[in-house]
Design a protein around this motif. Structure first.
Motif, PDB file in Angstrom:
ATOM      1  N   GLN A  69     -20.057   4.905 -46.045  1.00 47.35           N
ATOM      2  CA  GLN A  69     -21.159   4.126 -45.510  1.00 47.35           C
ATOM      3  C   GLN A  69     -22.231   3.973 -46.582  1.00 47.35           C
ATOM      4  O   GLN A  69     -22.247   4.707 -47.572  1.00 47.35           O
ATOM      5  CB  GLN A  69     -21.753   4.800 -44.273  1.00 47.35           C
ATOM      6  CG  GLN A  69     -22.310   6.195 -44.535  1.00 47.35           C
ATOM      7  CD  GLN A  69     -22.772   6.871 -43.270  1.00 47.35           C
ATOM      8  OE1 GLN A  69     -22.585   6.364 -42.176  1.00 47.35           O
ATOM      9  NE2 GLN A  69     -23.406   8.023 -43.406  1.00 47.35           N
ATOM     10  N   GLU A  70     -23.105   3.006 -46.385  1.00 54.44           N
ATOM     11  CA  GLU A  70     -24.178   2.785 -47.352  1.00 54.44           C
ATOM     12  C   GLU A  70     -25.228   3.875 -47.198  1.00 54.44           C
ATOM     13  O   GLU A  70     -25.721   4.137 -46.098  1.00 54.44           O
ATOM     14  CB  GLU A  70     -24.806   1.410 -47.146  1.00 54.44           C
ATOM     15  CG  GLU A  70     -25.845   1.061 -48.184  1.00 54.44           C
ATOM     16  CD  GLU A  70     -26.304  -0.388 -48.118  1.00 54.44           C
ATOM     17  OE1 GLU A  70     -27.189  -0.766 -48.903  1.00 54.44           O
ATOM     18  OE2 GLU A  70     -25.745  -1.136 -47.279  1.00 54.44           O
ATOM     19  N   THR A  71     -25.581   4.512 -48.308  1.00 52.99           N
ATOM     20  CA  THR A  71     -26.521   5.619 -48.266  1.00 52.99           C
ATOM     21  C   THR A  71     -27.009   5.936 -49.670  1.00 52.99           C
ATOM     22  O   THR A  71     -26.465   5.434 -50.657  1.00 52.99           O
ATOM     23  CB  THR A  71     -25.863   6.866 -47.647  1.00 52.99           C
ATOM     24  OG1 THR A  71     -26.835   7.899 -47.504  1.00 52.99           O
ATOM     25  CG2 THR A  71     -24.735   7.372 -48.523  1.00 52.99           C
ATOM     26  N   ASP A  72     -28.030   6.773 -49.758  1.00 55.82           N
ATOM     27  CA  ASP A  72     -28.474   7.345 -51.027  1.00 55.82           C
ATOM     28  C   ASP A  72     -28.022   8.794 -51.078  1.00 55.82           C
ATOM     29  O   ASP A  72     -28.243   9.548 -50.111  1.00 55.82           O
ATOM     30  CB  ASP A  72     -30.002   7.281 -51.152  1.00 55.82           C
ATOM     31  CG  ASP A  72     -30.500   5.863 -51.380  1.00 55.82           C
ATOM     32  OD1 ASP A  72     -29.724   5.052 -51.909  1.00 55.82           O
ATOM     33  OD2 ASP A  72     -31.652   5.568 -51.015  1.00 55.82           O
ATOM     34  N   SER A  73     -27.413   9.190 -52.179  1.00 47.91           N
ATOM     35  CA  SER A  73     -26.846  10.536 -52.266  1.00 47.91           C
ATOM     36  C   SER A  73     -27.275  11.227 -53.555  1.00 47.91           C
ATOM     37  O   SER A  73     -27.391  10.593 -54.608  1.00 47.91           O
ATOM     38  CB  SER A  73     -25.313  10.481 -52.209  1.00 47.91           C
ATOM     39  OG  SER A  73     -24.875   9.986 -50.971  1.00 47.91           O
ATOM     40  N   TYR A  74     -27.499  12.532 -53.430  1.00 51.71           N
ATOM     41  CA  TYR A  74     -27.721  13.410 -54.579  1.00 51.71           C
ATOM     42  C   TYR A  74     -26.451  14.233 -54.799  1.00 51.71           C
ATOM     43  O   TYR A  74     -25.758  14.587 -53.842  1.00 51.71           O
ATOM     44  CB  TYR A  74     -28.898  14.353 -54.325  1.00 51.71           C
ATOM     45  CG  TYR A  74     -30.243  13.669 -54.255  1.00 51.71           C
ATOM     46  CD1 TYR A  74     -31.068  13.613 -55.367  1.00 51.71           C
ATOM     47  CD2 TYR A  74     -30.687  13.099 -53.059  1.00 51.71           C
ATOM     48  CE1 TYR A  74     -32.313  12.992 -55.296  1.00 51.71           C
ATOM     49  CE2 TYR A  74     -31.925  12.476 -52.984  1.00 51.71           C
ATOM     50  CZ  TYR A  74     -32.735  12.431 -54.099  1.00 51.71           C
ATOM     51  OH  TYR A  74     -33.954  11.815 -54.043  1.00 51.71           O
ATOM     52  N   TYR A  75     -26.179  14.569 -56.045  1.00 49.95           N
ATOM     53  CA  TYR A  75     -24.987  15.343 -56.367  1.00 49.95           C
ATOM     54  C   TYR A  75     -25.339  16.530 -57.250  1.00 49.95           C
ATOM     55  O   TYR A  75     -26.308  16.494 -58.025  1.00 49.95           O
ATOM     56  CB  TYR A  75     -23.952  14.476 -57.081  1.00 49.95           C
ATOM     57  CG  TYR A  75     -23.272  13.474 -56.179  1.00 49.95           C
ATOM     58  CD1 TYR A  75     -22.161  13.831 -55.433  1.00 49.95           C
ATOM     59  CD2 TYR A  75     -23.765  12.182 -56.061  1.00 49.95           C
ATOM     60  CE1 TYR A  75     -21.540  12.923 -54.589  1.00 49.95           C
ATOM     61  CE2 TYR A  75     -23.159  11.264 -55.219  1.00 49.95           C
ATOM     62  CZ  TYR A  75     -22.048  11.633 -54.486  1.00 49.95           C
ATOM     63  OH  TYR A  75     -21.440  10.735 -53.654  1.00 49.95           O
TER      64      TYR A  75
END
Length: 886
Positions: A432-438
């Motif tokens: 899904q469309e999202t902002d992610s940190y890794y």
């Protein structure tokens, strides 16, 4: 996992070594041994923990050795970079799609930056500031980038520049100014310039003036220590053979010096080994050298291992493109892990795999993902755990790489270079469309270093969207000959697949696209599927129809599912083992879907003819080519198969191979549509249960004495084709697993001149009087060598296919053993001529030679709407079959 010396070829001119950009923390000694007619470049470094008792030894291949001759050989050992300095390297790089690697070095105001302008990402002035860490100074640096230029008469208007300043030398000095000639025809170029500072500096400013634009930059700062480190001794061992006996000469050096190697007879070079004891770096920042008298060897090894547990990955970066997030990081080093990978890769495929497996026994990496900045992994579950050296492509040549083949590193951005040897890689497919940190952590012998820093976690999120993913071009080349063809151009792509094209996310698959010397537009495309042990470069028979302008599409088989599909939990941890576990889940056609999905993407890059796509293969590939054509007939116009499996449960040797991806037949594992999977991928069952499916022309061969593939299953497949009235040509013989087929019309192995298309009707010939008899499936029964329908043809240029009428010219091949044949003819893949069930059809056959009517009659469309005209006379001179609705 040991600590000790690292070795690789010295990058002498230009930007210098890039060792320190890989995250090493150690004293660097660049060594060159010069002998009679040869030189050896190496980088020796002492990692965090070592002792005089613990040292790695590295050998150099013969072609890299300094030459030894009979008698006295004078050698010279020197250290340092190409300025003679023991420097470590800090690298700043960015293509401006992701500013994270250079963000903290940017000085406001920022220029016009737009990563979506692929050829003009940065315009204006960009200023970088770099300050050396405590205890270090910058001795020299190299700066450059990929610039855009005006072309033609406007080229001299280009004003790209680089300037620099330092705390020791205030005021900007020019480093590079563009001077483009008016005949400049390329829109981009690369520049790298080097500066040796008169006095080492703490601080460097770099100003890039981009007019018209810059698309990437790269800077390498070479640092020296304020206080020189103690240098460990270096042990050099020359190994050679004289008169069949191996000889050695060993020397221990504590400074640059000369030495001699004396040989009594003409020597054969074998190796040069270089061993370096190491130095322990205390966590408080103090460096302490321990001699052999101060430590027992076991205690030192424990300390080395304990220090390795404190290592953590560095330089985590990420970017997102077309539904895939690419995450990279600097792997930890147990001495010289990245160098081991590079050295093993320079040897051969097997050496690399063996070396990687050795490291993988101890080192793993965990990937964490969160919607908020990751300060700790507490409470987070890793989204993946991967082994070392994931930046290397180890699957291009399949399970049986050719002798001398070497692995290479992935390219993750088209037009960019390969990943450095020490760079790890993982690719994710967001749902899904999202902002992610890794964040990425290291696990050594099962023990995870959970420390989170700005180096192993993202400080800015990645904006992600679902998508199919785009293949990334790895390389393009024009071999002198490929598949016995000259003038071809080959394109190697990698796409990181995800469901529905693979059961796991981010799985890399290689694809090969081939252009023949002469290609028509739009071009037919042949999907070429390799055999067991083959690869995308061969093992599928021929490059079919290349002479007719057909492009080639090939890929690798992972896993060996015979080009069909596999259980959705096959790559789970753990995979299914019992009947109950296999029944908990279904088999999905991952392999077939990913091939057709790549074909969809291929259409966006090349002008191809989707009506003329065909499939081809040998053995395992011959099994897959027909299974693909039968199950996706709307996309595959025709298919050719050598010695394939058509009924997996009847294959004497390879049934077990299918069980590895389907489960055992008696377990009743289902295909994704609910059909028992052993039925779904049984060509006989499928044809009989989908009689109305309009399959294209199927050309295949099998050996009566092929005990591995099986003869009975081939005969049952032939009977099903006859019974269900599908277009086919069948050849058989006594060549076993080497039995080949031939094409109708040309009677050649690789060229089909008939224009078979998905939007054009073709005839299905059955019960031809020219057919030989394969028997009942017993290898001792029937004609030992024979064919069915090989000598029957049709004219593809004068077909009539309307709602009321269907016409086609039929012929017997000039080389047929008889001038006339009779065969039942069923129009298949009709476009408009579709009579209702039970509808009456009048037919007649006209001689092409004199126009006389040879036969006439009336038939009815059967319960599937198919019309079969029995015993149609067919002549070498041609006959015209005409059907009319009443």
């Amino acid at each position: 996992m040991r600590s000790g010396v690292g070795l690789r070829a010295v990058n002498r001119p230009g930007c210098g070594f890039s060792l320190w950009s890989m995250g090493y923390r150690a004293l660097v000694i660049a060594a060159v041994v010069v002998g009679n007619g040869g030189w050896l470049g190496a980088e020796l470094f002492s990692p965090r923990v070592v002792s005089p008792h613990v040292a790695d030894t590295y050998s150099v291949r013969t072609f890299s050795l300094p030459a030894l001759r009979q008698g006295r050989n004078l050698m010279r050992f020197v250290t340092g970079d190409h300025y003679g300095l023991a420097t470590r390297v800090v690298t700043l790089e960015s293509d401006f799609r992701d500013l994270a690697p250079i963000r903290k070095y940017l000085v406001p105001p920022l220029p016009d930056i737009d990563p979506n302008r692929h050829t003009a990402r940065v315009q204006g002035d960009l200023l970088l500031k770099y300050e050396a860490p405590a205890g270090k100074r910058i001795a020299w640096f190299c700066a450059g980038g990929a610039f855009r230029t005006h072309v033609g008469n406007d080229a001299p208007k280009t004003r790209n520049e680089i300037a620099w300043a330092s705390n020791a030398s205030p005021g900007f000095r020019p480093l590079y100014r563009s001077q483009m000639p008016p005949d400049q025809s390329h829109w981009h170029y690369n520049v790298d310039r080097e500066v040796r500072l008169e006095e080492p500096a703490r601080l460097i400013f770099l100003r890039f003036h981009a007019d018209p634009a810059i698309n990437s930059l790269r800077v390498r700062f070479h640092l020296i220590d304020d206080e020189p480190k103690l240098r460990p001794p270096v042990v050099i061992t020359h190994i050679w053979r004289e008169q069949g006996r191996q000889r050695e000469h060993r020397v221990t050096l504590t400074q640059d010096s000369s030495y001699e190697v004396i040989t009594a007879d003409e020597p054969e070079n074998l190796a040069v080994e270089i061993a370096v004891p190491s130095v322990r770096v205390e966590t408080a920042g103090k460096q302490e050298h321990r001699g052999a008298q101060q430590n027992q060897q076991g205690a030192v090894q424990d300390s080395a291992k304990e220090a390795l547990f404190d290592d953590q990955v560095q330089g985590v970066q990420a970017f997102h493109r077309a539904g895939r997030t690419f995450l990279t990081w600097q792997e930890i080093t147990d001495g010289e892990q990245a160098e081991r990978a590079a050295e093993a890769a320079r040897q051969d495929w097997a050496s690399f795999q063996k070396a990687r497996q050795k490291v993988a026994e101890h080192v793993r990496y965990r990937i964490y993902r969160s919607a908020s900045p990751i300060r700790s992994v507490a409470g987070l579950e890793p989204v993946a755990e991967v082994g070392p050296w994931t930046g290397w492509n180890t699957e291009y040549y399949g399970i049986d790489p050719p002798r001398g083949a070497r692995p290479f590193r992935y390219v993750i951005e088209e037009g960019g270079g390969p990943l450095p040897p020490g760079r790890g890689l993982y690719v994710l497919a967001p749902e899904q469309e999202t902002d992610s940190y890794y964040a990425v952590t290291v696990v050594v012998d099962g023990r995870e270093n959970t420390k989170i820093t700005t180096q192993n976690s993202l400080q800015e999120p990645v904006h992600e969207k679902p998508g199919a993913g785009e293949p990334v071009l790895q390389r393009t080349w024009q071999p002198e000959s490929f598949q016995y063809l000259r003038g071809t151009t080959l394109y190697h792509f990698t796409r990181w697949e995800a469901p529905p094209n693979a059961s796991v996310c981010g799985r890399p698959f290689d694809y090969l696209v081939g252009e023949p010397e002469i290609r028509i537009r739009p071009a037919p495309v042949g999907i070429h599927l390799h055999c067991w042990g083959g690869s995308l470069e061969g093992g599928y028979g021929w490059w079919y129809n290349a002479e007719r302008g057909a492009m080639l599409l090939a890929t690798n088989q992972i896993p060996y599912d015979w080009w069909t599909g596999y259980h959705e939990r096959l790559f789970a941890d753990p995979p299914p083992r019992s009947m109950e576990e296999w029944q908990h889940g279904v088999v999905r056609p991952y392999t077939q879907k990913r091939i057709l999905s790549f074909l969809d993407w291929m259409q966006t890059r090349w002008e191809i003819d989707r009506r003329r796509v065909f499939a081809a293969g040998s053995s395992m590939g011959g099994s897959g080519s027909l299974m693909l054509a039968i199950r996706y007939p709307e996309q595959i116009a025709w298919a050719v198969s050598w010695v394939g499996v058509h009924v997996p449960r009847l294959s004497p040797q390879f049934k077990s191979s299918y069980e590895g991806v389907f489960g055992k037949p008696e377990w009743g594992v289902r295909f994704e549509d609910g059909t028992p999977v052993w039925d779904y991928f049984d060509d006989v069952w499928y044809l009989k249960n989908h009689p109305q499916a309009e399959v294209g022309l199927l050309i295949f061969s099998n050996g009566r004495n092929d005990s591995g593939i099986g003869w009975r299953q081939a005969v049952e497949f032939f009977r099903a084709l006859q019974e269900t009235r599908r277009p086919h040509v069948f050849l058989w013989g006594t060549a076993g697993h080497g039995q080949r087929t031939r094409m109708p019309g040309t009677l050649a192995e690789r060229l089909l001149e008939l224009d078979v298309r998905t939007d054009r009707s073709l005839p299905a010939f059955t019960h031809s009087t020219l057919d030989d008899h394969p028997g009942d499936g017993d290898p001792q029964q029937g004609t030992s060598e024979g064919q069915a329908n090989l000598y029957l043809l049709w004219d593809d240029k004068d077909i009539v296919d309307t709602p009321a009428r269907w016409e086609m010219t039929l012929l017997v091949h000039p080389q047929a053993p008889k001038a006339e044949a009779r065969a039942d003819v069923t129009p298949r893949r009709v476009q408009q001529f579709r009579p209702p069930v039970g509808g009456s059809i009048r037919w007649h056959v006209v001689s092409q030679a004199d126009g006389g009517v040879l036969a006439r009659g009336e038939v009815q469309a059967d319960r599937w709407g198919l019309v079969t005209v029995p015993a149609v006379p067919i002549l070498k001179s041609g006959t015209r079959l005409i059907l009319e609705r009443q």
